[in-house]
Design a protein around this motif. Structure first.
Motif, mmCIF file in Angstrom:
data_model
loop_
_atom_site.group_PDB
_atom_site.id
_atom_site.type_symbol
_atom_site.label_atom_id
_atom_site.label_comp_id
_atom_site.label_asym_id
_atom_site.label_seq_id
_atom_site.Cartn_x
_atom_site.Cartn_y
_atom_site.Cartn_z
ATOM 1 N N LYS A 448 0.825 -1.213 0.000
ATOM 2 C CA LYS A 448 0.000 0.000 0.000
ATOM 3 C C LYS A 448 0.857 1.260 0.000
ATOM 4 C CE LYS A 448 -0.733 0.046 5.055
ATOM 5 N NZ LYS A 448 -1.771 -0.008 6.122
ATOM 6 N N PHE A 449 2.034 1.184 0.619
ATOM 7 C CA PHE A 449 2.912 2.359 0.651
ATOM 8 C C PHE A 449 3.636 2.544 -0.685
ATOM 9 C CE2 PHE A 449 2.766 1.101 5.235
ATOM 10 C CZ PHE A 449 1.965 2.162 5.637
ATOM 11 N N LEU A 450 3.803 1.454 -1.437
ATOM 12 C CA LEU A 450 4.359 1.594 -2.781
ATOM 13 C C LEU A 450 3.396 2.356 -3.690
ATOM 14 C CD1 LEU A 450 6.154 -1.771 -3.663
ATOM 15 C CD2 LEU A 450 7.137 0.488 -3.237
ATOM 16 N N TYR A 451 2.107 2.028 -3.611
ATOM 17 C CA TYR A 451 1.102 2.777 -4.371
ATOM 18 C C TYR A 451 1.192 4.271 -4.016
ATOM 19 C CZ TYR A 451 -1.536 -1.264 -6.185
ATOM 20 O OH TYR A 451 -1.939 -2.385 -6.866
ATOM 21 N N GLN A 452 1.260 4.549 -2.720
ATOM 22 C CA GLN A 452 1.301 5.935 -2.274
ATOM 23 C C GLN A 452 2.578 6.642 -2.748
ATOM 24 O OE1 GLN A 452 0.732 6.104 1.988
ATOM 25 N NE2 GLN A 452 -1.068 4.764 1.908
ATOM 26 N N THR A 453 3.686 5.923 -2.718
ATOM 27 C CA THR A 453 4.966 6.514 -3.114
ATOM 28 C C THR A 453 4.954 6.932 -4.577
ATOM 29 O OG1 THR A 453 6.207 5.238 -1.467
ATOM 30 C CG2 THR A 453 7.435 6.079 -3.357
ATOM 31 N N ILE A 454 4.528 6.010 -5.442
ATOM 32 C CA ILE A 454 4.553 6.301 -6.875
ATOM 33 C C ILE A 454 3.646 7.489 -7.195
ATOM 34 C CG2 ILE A 454 4.049 5.405 -9.178
ATOM 35 C CD1 ILE A 454 6.507 4.141 -7.971
ATOM 36 N N GLU A 455 2.440 7.482 -6.651
ATOM 37 C CA GLU A 455 1.527 8.591 -6.945
ATOM 38 C C GLU A 455 2.050 9.894 -6.367
ATOM 39 O OE1 GLU A 455 -2.934 10.232 -6.051
ATOM 40 O OE2 GLU A 455 -2.726 8.099 -6.513
ATOM 41 N N SER A 456 2.503 9.863 -5.130
ATOM 42 C CA SER A 456 2.978 11.078 -4.482
ATOM 43 C C SER A 456 4.164 11.683 -5.233
ATOM 44 C CB SER A 456 3.381 10.772 -3.039
ATOM 45 O OG SER A 456 3.964 11.895 -2.429
ATOM 46 N N ALA A 457 5.095 10.842 -5.668
ATOM 47 C CA ALA A 457 6.273 11.340 -6.380
ATOM 48 C C ALA A 457 5.878 11.982 -7.705
ATOM 49 C CB ALA A 457 7.265 10.198 -6.613
ATOM 50 N N ILE A 458 4.924 11.363 -8.424
ATOM 51 C CA ILE A 458 4.495 11.937 -9.698
ATOM 52 C C ILE A 458 3.710 13.219 -9.467
ATOM 53 C CG2 ILE A 458 3.146 11.563 -11.800
ATOM 54 C CD1 ILE A 458 3.738 8.585 -11.529
ATOM 55 N N ASN A 459 2.839 13.220 -8.482
ATOM 56 C CA ASN A 459 2.105 14.452 -8.171
ATOM 57 C C ASN A 459 3.073 15.596 -7.861
ATOM 58 O OD1 ASN A 459 -0.299 13.060 -8.462
ATOM 59 N ND2 ASN A 459 -0.634 12.801 -6.270
ATOM 60 N N SER A 460 4.127 15.280 -7.124
ATOM 61 C CA SER A 460 5.123 16.292 -6.783
ATOM 62 C C SER A 460 5.865 16.778 -8.027
ATOM 63 C CB SER A 460 6.127 15.732 -5.771
ATOM 64 O OG SER A 460 7.098 16.684 -5.436
ATOM 65 N N ALA A 461 6.155 15.862 -8.936
ATOM 66 C CA ALA A 461 6.889 16.212 -10.159
ATOM 67 C C ALA A 461 6.069 17.086 -11.093
ATOM 68 C CB ALA A 461 7.324 14.943 -10.886
ATOM 69 N N THR A 462 4.758 16.947 -11.041
ATOM 70 C CA THR A 462 3.900 17.617 -12.027
ATOM 71 C C THR A 462 2.996 18.679 -11.424
ATOM 72 O OG1 THR A 462 2.227 15.871 -11.760
ATOM 73 C CG2 THR A 462 3.877 15.549 -13.482
ATOM 74 N N ASN A 463 3.166 18.936 -10.118
ATOM 75 C CA ASN A 463 2.292 19.896 -9.418
ATOM 76 C C ASN A 463 0.816 19.539 -9.584
ATOM 77 O OD1 ASN A 463 4.315 21.658 -8.380
ATOM 78 N ND2 ASN A 463 4.588 22.472 -10.425
ATOM 79 N N ASN A 464 0.526 18.251 -9.560
ATOM 80 C CA ASN A 464 -0.843 17.781 -9.730
ATOM 81 C C ASN A 464 -1.523 17.708 -8.359
ATOM 82 O OD1 ASN A 464 -3.194 16.744 -10.696
ATOM 83 N ND2 ASN A 464 -2.333 14.810 -11.435
ATOM 84 N N SER A 465 -2.282 18.739 -8.044
ATOM 85 C CA SER A 465 -3.040 18.868 -6.789
ATOM 86 C C SER A 465 -2.191 19.321 -5.608
ATOM 87 C CB SER A 465 -3.738 17.559 -6.388
ATOM 88 O OG SER A 465 -4.484 17.038 -7.454
ATOM 89 N N ILE A 466 -0.872 19.370 -5.788
ATOM 90 C CA ILE A 466 -0.013 19.821 -4.691
ATOM 91 C C ILE A 466 1.041 20.759 -5.255
ATOM 92 C CG2 ILE A 466 -0.290 17.648 -3.430
ATOM 93 C CD1 ILE A 466 2.593 16.997 -4.251
ATOM 94 N N SER A 467 1.685 21.497 -4.384
ATOM 95 C CA SER A 467 2.815 22.340 -4.780
ATOM 96 C C SER A 467 4.068 21.491 -4.678
ATOM 97 C CB SER A 467 2.915 23.569 -3.879
ATOM 98 O OG SER A 467 4.023 24.353 -4.242
ATOM 99 N N GLY A 468 4.588 21.047 -5.833
ATOM 100 C CA GLY A 468 5.714 20.120 -5.843
ATOM 101 C C GLY A 468 7.049 20.829 -5.769
ATOM 102 N N THR A 469 8.113 20.037 -5.914
ATOM 103 C CA THR A 469 9.463 20.584 -5.827
ATOM 104 C C THR A 469 10.199 20.499 -7.151
ATOM 105 O OG1 THR A 469 10.216 18.422 -5.051
ATOM 106 C CG2 THR A 469 9.719 20.062 -3.373
ATOM 107 N N GLY A 470 9.515 20.162 -8.239
ATOM 108 C CA GLY A 470 10.156 20.095 -9.546
ATOM 109 C C GLY A 470 10.060 18.713 -10.156
ATOM 110 N N ALA A 471 10.306 18.665 -11.477
ATOM 111 C CA ALA A 471 10.144 17.423 -12.236
ATOM 112 C C ALA A 471 11.136 16.343 -11.836
ATOM 113 C CB ALA A 471 10.269 17.720 -13.733
ATOM 114 N N GLY A 472 12.164 16.715 -11.068
ATOM 115 C CA GLY A 472 13.171 15.734 -10.676
ATOM 116 C C GLY A 472 12.648 14.603 -9.816
ATOM 117 N N SER A 473 11.465 14.747 -9.246
ATOM 118 C CA SER A 473 10.942 13.676 -8.385
ATOM 119 C C SER A 473 10.254 12.562 -9.177
ATOM 120 C CB SER A 473 9.959 14.253 -7.364
ATOM 121 O OG SER A 473 8.812 14.779 -7.994
ATOM 122 N N PHE A 474 10.107 12.701 -10.487
ATOM 123 C CA PHE A 474 9.396 11.665 -11.263
ATOM 124 C C PHE A 474 10.083 10.315 -11.085
ATOM 125 C CE2 PHE A 474 7.877 9.239 -14.828
ATOM 126 C CZ PHE A 474 6.542 9.622 -14.911
#
Length: 580
Positions: A448-474
């Protein structure tokens, strides 16, 4: 009588240990034909010459003069890999900047290297929102109260500022760096970062109360945040920035897109000078008595070799070569290869021999170009072509340690460049592809934490619903494949997540179970939860792999395989929330 104050300013940022000239490309048109023209620009010896020339011009004109560095001197090339910041401090000291702001890559390995850097330089390092009030007493590498560090005054909630003469008045320079530093770098746990905008506003107000109106913010926030800062805080005379590698200037005739130099937000000009010491910002600035910039004349300047390489399907005759060379010579923002001979001598004799040895050490060959991009695109729907190979190398070299492993997971920003077809040298890997010597970490984590990790990292990379830190987190992977749809609600964007099993020499993919446990390997940067990877902190355990770092895993794999051969099955399926 109108009072005017003039300043000649030189500035660089994000030099990342590029002491030698860097390869640059132009697209020139001659007689209705386009030509790809290559040369080498910048480097510390050329910057040193042109800064000193500007300094002498200012003195002759009775102008004030400043030379500023917008942060991120560390990392980037083999020079840093080999000399760990010693060469950076030595060569920057020879350039004689008036100040540098702390960049995020200065604290990639904690506060210790910052202390070493401060001890070796003779100019101020500005970090006006770096809060050391909680720094542990008697720690091994203390920064608090260092005489060359201008950090955060905790009680007053303002930045400590550097004062410089400007005509018959004073100019204040404050350094503001990323307040999300803990998300993208590795400062010590006792080091905090105050809000960048609040600190700037408080400091500007305090300076105004002292009668100081001429205020420069030396920023390592990036272009977008600099614009937000200028819009949010009145009374900033000028922002000199870095972090986003933003090039400004009119280079359209050279086939380069760049932003206007000195673009204003809320009447505050913002200046950035690209990256890798390729260009030098030079300008003349006029202020009124209220600290407002009333005139700004200048640009970024390339500093080019006189010898050019021109690619064309047809043979280039001397007349065309001369005409293309003349186009560059006529361009108002092209300088040539005059250099500071002493800086050049130090680079060549003291630091260059170790680099040359690594450039001749071939690890293997690759049969085609492997392009690196942080995010998937229409042209590269599965994203980077080299990051999956990095993940594969981590996976296989970790497996060779006889440890249980299901997958490798790595962030896009940990891979820095593409690889071209042909031989790959030790210098290519350590200096360009994987310049960060990050240790690897193995962990056991629930599905379940793997699901969360992948989504969270992509959301951060793309500013999708959150204020991310840049595309480097993809996230890129090996042994773990996923399908992400950014148009779906948050928490439901991972449509499939599968893990690879090899049974009887056959590769089979199985869905990741929410309740089952899996073994993964990542760099310690990613495993520490940076840039959207915080669900990895829910791992049942994490164990550092003392014998493996990110680059040496790739090097071992390359040597063992004598290159990167075959094709990798795509393990990333991605739909952007911005795509129709």
């Amino acid at each position: 009588m109108t009072i005017r104050y003039t300043l000649k300013l030189a500035h660089i940022n994000d030099t990342h240990s590029h002491f030698d000239p860097s390869r640059v490309q132009f697209l020139l048109t001659e007689q209705q034909k386009q030509y790809e023209v290559y040369g080498h620009s910048g480097g510390y010896a050329r910057i040193g010459y042109h800064v000193e020339h500007a300094r002498k011009q200012a003195k002759a004109s009775r102008q004030s003069f400043l030379f500023l560095h917008g942060g991120d001197s560390f990392q980037g090339t083999l020079y840093f890999n080999q000399f760990k910041g010693v060469a950076n401090a030595d060569l920057l000291r020879r350039l004689s900047p008036d100040a540098m702001v702390l960049g995020n890559h200065e604290v990639d390995a904690g506060n210790g290297p910052v202390k070493d850097f401060l001890d070796a330089i003779d100019f101020p390092l500005l970090a006006g929102n770096m809060d050391l009030s909680q720094e542990e007493a008697n720690k091994e590498a203390p920064l608090r109260n260092h005489p060359r560090l201008f950090d955060y005054a905790h009680q007053e909630k303002i930045a400590k500022t550097l004062l410089k003469p400007l005509g018959n008045t004073q100019m204040a320079i404050m350094g503001i760096t990323l307040d999300q530093m803990k998300l993208i770098a590795r400062p010590d746990d006792d080091t905090l970062f105050a809000n960048a905008i609040d600190t700037t506003r408080n400091t500007v107000n305090a300076l105004h109360r002292q009668g100081i109106k001429h205020i420069i913010v030396l920023s390592h926030l990036g272009w977008d945040m600099d614009k937000q800062l200028a819009a949010s805080v009145d009374g900033i005379s000028l922002i000199v920035g870095g972090h986003s590698h933003t090039l400004q200037g009119d280079f359209a005739s050279l086939g380069i897109n760049a932003l206007p130099y000195g673009e204003r937000i809320n009447n505050t000009p913002i200046l950035h000078a690209g990256k890798y010491a390729e260009t030098l910002g030079l300008c003349n600035i006029e202020f009124n008595a209220q600290g407002e910039v009333t005139a700004l004349d200048g640009s970024n300047y390339f500093m080019l070799d006189k010898h050019l390489i021109i690619e064309s399907e047809e043979q280039i005759n001397p007349e065309v070569y001369q005409q293309l060379w003349q186009q560059l010579d006529d361009h108002p923002h092209v300088l040539w290869d005059e250099q500071d001979d002493e800086i050049h001598r130090v680079i060549q004799q003291q630091y260059r021999p170790a680099i040359t040895a690594l450039e001749h050490q071939v690890l293997g060959f690759i049969p085609r170009n492997l392009v690196h991009t942080r995010l998937p695109s229409k042209a590269l729907p599965h994203g980077s072509e080299i990051a999956p190979w990095v993940c594969k190398s981590i996976y296989h070299e970790t497996k060779r340690l006889n440890t249980e492993l299901d997958f490798a997971l790595h962030n896009a920003g940990g891979v820095r460049q593409s690889l071209n077809k042909g031989p790959v040298t030790m210098a290519d890997v350590l200096g360009r592809l994987l310049p960060f010597a990050l240790p690897l970490v193995q962990y056991r984590i629930q599905g379940k934490f793997l699901y969360q990790t992948i989504e969270s990292a992509i959301n951060s990379a793309t500013n999708n619903s959150i204020s991310g830190t840049g595309a480097g987190s993809f996230p890129y992977t090996y042994g773990l494949r996923y399908c992400y749809d950014g148009r779906r609600p948050i928490g439901e964007r991972i449509l499939t997540l599968e893990v690879l099993r090899i049974q009887h020499e056959q590769k089979l993919w199985y869905p990741v179970s929410l309740d089952s446990y899996y073994y993964g390997v990542s760099s310690n940067y990613t495993a520490s939860g940076k840039e959207g990877y915080h669900p990895l902190l829910e791992a049942q355990w994490q164990h550092p792999l003392e014998e493996l770092t990110l680059p040496n895993a790739f090097i071992r794999f390359m040597e063992r395989q004598q290159g990167l051969n075959g094709l990798l099955t795509p393990q990333v399926e991605y739909t952007s929330h911005l795509w129709p």
